[in-house]
Design a protein around this motif. Structure first.
Motif, mmCIF file in Angstrom:
data_model
loop_
_atom_site.group_PDB
_atom_site.id
_atom_site.type_symbol
_atom_site.label_atom_id
_atom_site.label_comp_id
_atom_site.label_asym_id
_atom_site.label_seq_id
_atom_site.Cartn_x
_atom_site.Cartn_y
_atom_site.Cartn_z
ATOM 1 N N ASP A 97 -1.678 3.181 25.664
ATOM 2 C CA ASP A 97 -1.192 4.480 26.165
ATOM 3 C C ASP A 97 -0.378 4.302 27.441
ATOM 4 O O ASP A 97 -0.484 5.099 28.379
ATOM 5 N N SER A 98 0.447 3.279 27.493
ATOM 6 C CA SER A 98 1.134 2.924 28.737
ATOM 7 C C SER A 98 2.036 4.034 29.286
ATOM 8 O O SER A 98 2.112 4.206 30.502
ATOM 9 N N ALA A 99 2.706 4.800 28.422
ATOM 10 C CA ALA A 99 3.569 5.878 28.921
ATOM 11 C C ALA A 99 2.751 6.931 29.647
ATOM 12 O O ALA A 99 3.177 7.466 30.679
ATOM 13 N N ASP A 100 1.560 7.228 29.141
ATOM 14 C CA ASP A 100 0.691 8.208 29.791
ATOM 15 C C ASP A 100 -0.016 7.619 31.010
ATOM 16 O O ASP A 100 -0.222 8.329 32.003
ATOM 17 N N VAL A 101 -0.359 6.354 30.978
ATOM 18 C CA VAL A 101 -0.970 5.697 32.136
ATOM 19 C C VAL A 101 0.006 5.744 33.312
ATOM 20 O O VAL A 101 -0.401 5.936 34.462
ATOM 21 N N ALA A 102 1.287 5.625 33.035
ATOM 22 C CA ALA A 102 2.309 5.656 34.086
ATOM 23 C C ALA A 102 2.343 6.988 34.825
ATOM 24 O O ALA A 102 2.855 7.063 35.947
ATOM 25 N N LYS A 103 1.784 8.037 34.234
ATOM 26 C CA LYS A 103 1.772 9.366 34.854
ATOM 27 C C LYS A 103 0.522 9.611 35.697
ATOM 28 O O LYS A 103 0.403 10.649 36.348
ATOM 29 N N VAL A 104 -0.410 8.666 35.679
ATOM 30 C CA VAL A 104 -1.675 8.822 36.392
ATOM 31 C C VAL A 104 -1.567 8.178 37.774
ATOM 32 O O VAL A 104 -1.041 7.074 37.917
ATOM 33 N N ASN A 105 -2.101 8.855 38.791
ATOM 34 C CA ASN A 105 -2.008 8.367 40.170
ATOM 35 C C ASN A 105 -3.067 7.296 40.452
ATOM 36 O O ASN A 105 -4.033 7.515 41.180
ATOM 37 N N ILE A 106 -2.863 6.151 39.833
ATOM 38 C CA ILE A 106 -3.730 4.983 40.025
ATOM 39 C C ILE A 106 -2.879 3.737 39.811
ATOM 40 O O ILE A 106 -1.949 3.748 39.006
ATOM 41 N N GLY A 107 -3.180 2.688 40.566
ATOM 42 C CA GLY A 107 -2.487 1.423 40.353
ATOM 43 C C GLY A 107 -3.067 0.707 39.155
ATOM 44 O O GLY A 107 -4.289 0.632 39.020
ATOM 45 N N VAL A 108 -2.201 0.195 38.289
ATOM 46 C CA VAL A 108 -2.666 -0.543 37.110
ATOM 47 C C VAL A 108 -1.788 -1.766 36.920
ATOM 48 O O VAL A 108 -0.578 -1.640 36.738
ATOM 49 N N LYS A 109 -2.408 -2.928 36.978
ATOM 50 C CA LYS A 109 -1.721 -4.169 36.645
ATOM 51 C C LYS A 109 -2.477 -4.784 35.476
ATOM 52 O O LYS A 109 -3.702 -4.873 35.504
ATOM 53 N N ALA A 110 -1.732 -5.197 34.461
ATOM 54 C CA ALA A 110 -2.329 -5.823 33.281
ATOM 55 C C ALA A 110 -1.316 -6.797 32.693
ATOM 56 O O ALA A 110 -0.149 -6.820 33.091
ATOM 57 N N LEU A 111 -1.769 -7.578 31.719
ATOM 58 C CA LEU A 111 -0.895 -8.575 31.101
ATOM 59 C C LEU A 111 0.081 -7.968 30.106
ATOM 60 O O LEU A 111 1.179 -8.485 29.923
ATOM 61 N N GLY A 112 -0.322 -6.895 29.435
ATOM 62 C CA GLY A 112 0.546 -6.297 28.422
ATOM 63 C C GLY A 112 -0.110 -5.092 27.787
ATOM 64 O O GLY A 112 -1.093 -4.555 28.316
ATOM 65 N N THR A 113 0.449 -4.677 26.658
ATOM 66 C CA THR A 113 -0.059 -3.506 25.943
ATOM 67 C C THR A 113 -0.338 -3.842 24.484
ATOM 68 O O THR A 113 0.274 -4.749 23.918
ATOM 69 N N ILE A 114 -1.271 -3.082 23.907
ATOM 70 C CA ILE A 114 -1.597 -3.193 22.489
ATOM 71 C C ILE A 114 -2.259 -1.877 22.078
ATOM 72 O O ILE A 114 -3.004 -1.295 22.873
#
Length: 158
Positions: A97-114
């Motif tokens: 859900d990366s497009a929606d995670v981008a709208k949340v006010n939290i820092g997120v670092k990860a290796l990728g998406t699935i």
């Protein structure tokens, strides 16, 4: 506001510098806080439990063993963490859900998406040192992250 490059220049080898493995996904690119650790393979039960607690001034570091088979977190979990004050999360694994995670006010670092989610098996270990990305993430120490990467300090420096 800090910059990891400035922190490195000021403290040099007093800091650990994580290998540049992570992509930014959250609504906050620049985040910092006291480290809380979780080791869990393809099970986000403990991640959710952590995000249900007060995370003010904290960053959750999750060692998912660099698994690319499923996502440790999605938009619902990111929103839960943000609503409980967590500054960010660093995941040695994937999110969804990366497009929606981008709208949340939290820092997120990860290796990728699935797209695939985890299986809930109630497995994980909290508050232990984690070794990945050429550094050791220790509970209680401090993490600083921005678009240039991640640096770790034994004490609060910014």
């Amino acid at each position: 506001m800090f910059k990891t490059t400035d922190l490195y220049d000021k403290y040099l080898e007093g800091l650990q510098v994580a290998a540049p493995l992570f992509r930014d996904f959250g609504g906050k690119v620049c985040f910092s806080g006291q480290i809380v650790t979780l080791k869990a393979l393809e099970d986000n039960t403990y991640l959710k439990a952590s995000f249900e607690t007060n995370g003010a001034g904290k960053v959750l570091v999750v060692d998912g063993a660099a698994s690319m088979r499923c996502a440790m977190m999605g938009d619902v979990m990111a929103a839960l963490g943000a609503s409980n004050g967590w500054e960010g999360v660093v995941i040695n694994g994937c999110i969804r859900d990366s497009a929606d995670v981008a709208k949340v006010n939290i820092g997120v670092k990860a290796l990728g998406t699935i797209p695939r989610k985890t299986v809930k098996r109630d497995q994980g270990v909290m508050d232990i040192p984690l070794r990945f990305a050429d550094v050791v993430f220790k509970p209680g120490e401090y993490l600083y992250a921005d678009e240039d990467g991640i640096v770790l300090s034994k004490e609060k420096i910014a």
